[in-house]
Design a protein around this motif. Structure first.
Motif, PDB file in Angstrom:
ATOM      1  N   MET A   1      36.145  52.800  61.521  1.00 27.82           N
ATOM      2  CA  MET A   1      36.514  52.244  62.878  1.00 27.82           C
ATOM      3  C   MET A   1      35.303  51.917  63.733  1.00 27.82           C
ATOM      4  O   MET A   1      34.382  52.821  63.766  1.00 27.82           O
ATOM      5  N   LYS A   2      35.377  50.866  64.168  1.00 31.74           N
ATOM      6  CA  LYS A   2      34.229  50.553  65.288  1.00 31.74           C
ATOM      7  C   LYS A   2      34.437  50.843  66.528  1.00 31.74           C
ATOM      8  O   LYS A   2      35.681  50.599  67.030  1.00 31.74           O
ATOM      9  N   ARG A   3      33.492  51.088  67.312  1.00 29.28           N
ATOM     10  CA  ARG A   3      33.666  51.397  68.832  1.00 29.28           C
ATOM     11  C   ARG A   3      33.129  50.321  69.649  1.00 29.28           C
ATOM     12  O   ARG A   3      32.072  50.000  69.752  1.00 29.28           O
ATOM     13  N   LYS A   4      34.157  49.091  69.911  1.00 32.73           N
ATOM     14  CA  LYS A   4      33.859  47.968  70.533  1.00 32.73           C
ATOM     15  C   LYS A   4      33.783  48.179  72.031  1.00 32.73           C
ATOM     16  O   LYS A   4      33.105  47.510  72.571  1.00 32.73           O
ATOM     17  N   LYS A   5      34.619  48.924  72.560  1.00 35.72           N
ATOM     18  CA  LYS A   5      34.344  49.358  73.784  1.00 35.72           C
ATOM     19  C   LYS A   5      32.929  49.700  74.622  1.00 35.72           C
ATOM     20  O   LYS A   5      32.690  49.177  75.545  1.00 35.72           O
ATOM     21  N   GLN A   6      32.721  50.767  73.693  1.00 36.47           N
ATOM     22  CA  GLN A   6      31.308  51.244  74.240  1.00 36.47           C
ATOM     23  C   GLN A   6      30.061  50.065  73.890  1.00 36.47           C
ATOM     24  O   GLN A   6      29.208  49.943  74.813  1.00 36.47           O
ATOM     25  N   LYS A   7      30.296  49.252  72.775  1.00 41.16           N
ATOM     26  CA  LYS A   7      29.271  48.229  72.639  1.00 41.16           C
ATOM     27  C   LYS A   7      29.371  47.134  73.780  1.00 41.16           C
ATOM     28  O   LYS A   7      28.385  46.710  74.099  1.00 41.16           O
ATOM     29  N   CYS A   8      30.579  46.821  74.341  1.00 40.60           N
ATOM     30  CA  CYS A   8      30.797  45.932  75.582  1.00 40.60           C
ATOM     31  C   CYS A   8      29.954  46.173  76.516  1.00 40.60           C
ATOM     32  O   CYS A   8      29.357  45.511  77.222  1.00 40.60           O
ATOM     33  N   LYS A   9      30.237  47.587  76.942  1.00 43.94           N
ATOM     34  CA  LYS A   9      29.297  48.072  78.191  1.00 43.94           C
ATOM     35  C   LYS A   9      27.677  47.855  78.092  1.00 43.94           C
ATOM     36  O   LYS A   9      27.082  47.378  78.899  1.00 43.94           O
ATOM     37  N   CYS A  10      27.400  48.208  76.856  1.00 49.63           N
ATOM     38  CA  CYS A  10      25.923  48.043  76.804  1.00 49.63           C
ATOM     39  C   CYS A  10      25.580  46.495  76.701  1.00 49.63           C
ATOM     40  O   CYS A  10      24.130  46.213  77.092  1.00 49.63           O
ATOM     41  N   ASN A  11      26.197  45.739  76.169  1.00 48.90           N
ATOM     42  CA  ASN A  11      26.036  44.450  76.047  1.00 48.90           C
ATOM     43  C   ASN A  11      25.940  43.519  77.460  1.00 48.90           C
ATOM     44  O   ASN A  11      25.002  42.703  77.535  1.00 48.90           O
ATOM     45  N   PHE A  12      26.635  44.074  78.433  1.00 49.91           N
ATOM     46  CA  PHE A  12      26.469  43.244  79.693  1.00 49.91           C
ATOM     47  C   PHE A  12      25.263  43.833  80.473  1.00 49.91           C
ATOM     48  O   PHE A  12      24.460  42.798  80.805  1.00 49.91           O
ATOM     49  N   TRP A  13      24.739  45.019  80.363  1.00 55.86           N
ATOM     50  CA  TRP A  13      23.592  45.464  80.795  1.00 55.86           C
ATOM     51  C   TRP A  13      22.182  44.653  80.162  1.00 55.86           C
ATOM     52  O   TRP A  13      21.361  44.557  80.712  1.00 55.86           O
TER      53      TRP A  13
END
Length: 55
Positions: A1-13
């Motif tokens: 399972m991939k954690r896409k939600k956490q990755k999105c937060k980091c991508n914005f910053w």
């Protein structure tokens, strides 16, 4: 399972920081704002300002 939600937060910053670092005008603007905020905080009594906000 991939954690896409956490990755999105980091991508914005990461995008925001890289955009500021890439464009020199934004870089100097951000540092100018930070320096102005620091000088404003040093000149005002922070405790008295917070006392007025929170009774």
């Amino acid at each position: 399972m991939k954690r896409k939600k956490q990755k999105c937060k980091c991508n914005f910053w990461r995008w925001l920081i890289l955009t500021i670092a890439r464009i020199k005008r934004l870089y100097f603007l951000v540092w100018g704002i930070v320096i102005l905020l620091i000088t404003a905080c040093l000149k005002t009594d922070i405790v008295s300002v917070l006392g007025k906000i929170w009774p």
